[in-house]
Design an enzyme around this catalytic site. Structure first.
Site, PDB file in Angstrom:
ATOM      1  N   GLU A 331       0.767  -1.295  -0.033  1.00  0.00           N
ATOM      2  CA  GLU A 331      -0.081  -0.077   0.076  1.00  0.00           C
ATOM      3  C   GLU A 331       0.780   1.254   0.032  1.00  0.00           C
ATOM      4  OE1 GLU A 331      -2.277   3.396   1.452  1.00  0.00           O
ATOM      5  OE2 GLU A 331      -0.540   2.398   2.337  1.00  0.00           O
ATOM      6  N   HIS A 431       4.547   6.662   9.747  1.00  0.00           N
ATOM      7  CA  HIS A 431       5.828   6.862   8.928  1.00  0.00           C
ATOM      8  C   HIS A 431       7.084   7.293   9.730  1.00  0.00           C
ATOM      9  CE1 HIS A 431       3.062   7.302   5.024  1.00  0.00           C
ATOM     10  NE2 HIS A 431       2.780   6.266   5.758  1.00  0.00           N
TER      11      HIS A 431
HETATM   12 ZN   LIG Z   1      -1.273   2.768   5.923  1.00  0.00          ZN
END
Ligand SMILES: [Zn+2]
Length: 475
Positions: A331, A431
């Site tokens: 993804e 992230h």
């Molecule tokens: Zn994600």
């Protein structure tokens, strides 16, 4: 849960004694059992601990990603699900050295340089091994970069637009992210097209602990300039120094883009009964960025989806439609897994009754968003009543959900669902190296499992179809 077992038993016996035979999915006693069973189980948290502590990061093409495919497949086989590994070719980008310092600026005392904290963006190109030195320009919008196009060639461009945490604090985390992620996804390309030597963005996230947030740069072969996210504090410093006069940076980034690697969507079916040929997907994405262990993004989503089957098996409940758990590949930097699945299931799209994905972290869930036709929203009232006691009864409709992995299915007409989640602190960790298991609240993870189990079961047992998704008419 605060509901007592006595009340649960009473509710169950009242329903059993009722004159009409409710379908299992609409049976309030069944929905209550599902909710309470999920709220008592730490199975999902244990799977998340296995994934994050034993494997760690799972970037596409990495050994961690391959190990996670096997781990999820094994766990689902143990539950008795029929597991298929769907091959997917994924990008294989590997981080290298990443250092930067400000080597010149107006007012710099002799002998002084300043370190800049940064991390390469996925798909970034490399500087020479010894680094590059170039003047730096600071811009605050795509329009400003375009207006200053003549200054860009050979320079390092910095997009200095900070993430708006106050928006995130007030329930608009997704919008706050959207305001800055456009620089990472589109600004990088614009800078490359204008001949920049490298491009930097202020990190797309909150928590000002000098922590850089990676993500996909969107850069492609042939135009891969060095691209990195700098800690917000460093972006602010560079903007202040730029206001004093010219400044220059020495930047070293040595990532590599390797040939595409072999990976898989993990597809685990829990077969239905009289409507077994129809499918309800419940899913999350298995890959993560390489800095942290992807506990929130999206380990929590994958284990919550997996735990739907664990919850129903524990209760010995069999759905009418087939429940399909999917741990999507890639993804983060390609959505190749989702695209492979949508392409392979193009003609089978009408057999996909609905699809759920959760990919907004493990914060407290408040309910569900969906893109089914407006009228369909009314049919969830019995389920919402069960979820009300855990504060998760909200149901919002959008014309397009547009979640990373469901877009293709949505375009093929499949009604899609995605949990409404408190994401106010999600982008603090998202992230980054700090997306680790300790950031996941075990009680909230149980709520995720309860919500997903309730909706998946309900959708898998509904009598009437929801109607198909229709692309909104463009005004
Ligand atoms: Zn994600």
């Amino acid at each position: 849960m605060s509901r007592t077992p006595v009340l649960t038993l009473l509710a169950a016996s009242l329903v059993c004694a009722g004159a009409h035979a409710a379908t299992p999915g609409n049976d309030p006693a069944a929905l209550t059992k599902i909710r309470d069973t999920a709220m008592r189980s730490d199975w999902a948290y244990q799977r998340l601990a296995d994934m994050t502590d034993l494997i760690g990061p799972r970037l596409s093409g990495s050994a961690g990603e391959a190990a996670a495919v096997n781990q999820v497949a094994d766990a689902m086989r143990k539950l008795g699900a029929k597991v298929t590994l769907q091959p997917v070719k994924v990008p294989h980008w590997v981080r290298g050295t990443e250092t930067a310092e400000l080597v010149d600026y107006k007012g710099r005392p002799a002998g002084v340089t300043q370190k800049v904290v940064l991390t390469a963006l996925g798909g970034s190109g490399a500087t020479p091994e010894a680094g590059l030195s170039a003047p730096l320009i600071v811009v605050r919008s795509l329009e400003e970069l375009q207006a200053r196009a003549a200054e860009v060639k050979g320079r390092i461009v910095l997009f200095d637009v900070p993430f708006d945490q106050s928006m995130a604090d007030r329930g608009l985390a997704g919008q706050a992210y959207g305001q800055v992620v456009k620089f990472r996804g589109g600004g990088t390309k614009m800078a490359a097209d204008l001949g920049a030597a490298a491009v930097l963005v202020s990190s797309a996230g909150g928590a000002n602990f000098r922590l850089p947030h990676t993500g996909s740069s969107g850069l492609q072969d042939g135009a891969r300039i060095p691209a990195a996210a700098v800690a917000v504090e460093d972006a602010l410093l560079m903007a202040r120094l730029a206001a004093r006069g010219p400044l220059s940076m020495k930047l070293t980034l040595t990532p590599k883009t390797l040939p595409d690697a072999d990976s898989f969507n993990v597809i685990a079916d829990f077969p239905g009964t009289d409507k077994a040929d129809e499918i309800v997907i419940v899913s999350g994405h298995l890959d993560s960025w390489d800095l942290g262990t992807g506990a929130n993004d999206d380990g929590a989503g994958v284990v919550s989806a997996m735990a739907v089957v664990e919850t129903l098996k524990k209760l010995d409940f069999t759905p009418r439609r087939t429940i399909r758990v999917i741990a999507w590949a890639n993804e983060e930097n390609g959505t190749r897994g989702a695209r492979t699945y949508a392409e392979a299931n193009r003609t089978l799209a009408p057999k996909h009754f609905a699809a759920i994905e959760t990919d907004n972290g493990s914060g407290r869930p408040f309910g569900m968003r969906h893109s089914a036709p407006y009228e369909a929203g009314k049919s969830f009232a019995p389920l919402q009543a069960t979820l009300e006691t855990m504060g998760a009864a909200a149901l919002q409709r959008s014309d397009v959900l547009g979640t990373g992995d469901l877009s293709g299915l949505e375009q093929l007409g499949v009604p899609c669902f995605s949990p409404l989640i408190d994401s106010s602190d999600y982008f603090n960790y998202h992230h980054t190296a700090a997306d680790t298991l300790d950031k996941v609240n075990p009680d909230n993870l149980k709520r995720h499992v309860a919500l997903l189990s309730g909706y998946t079961w309900y959708l898998a047992n509904m009598d009437a179809p929801l109607g198909r998704w229709n692309a909104p008419v463009k005004q």
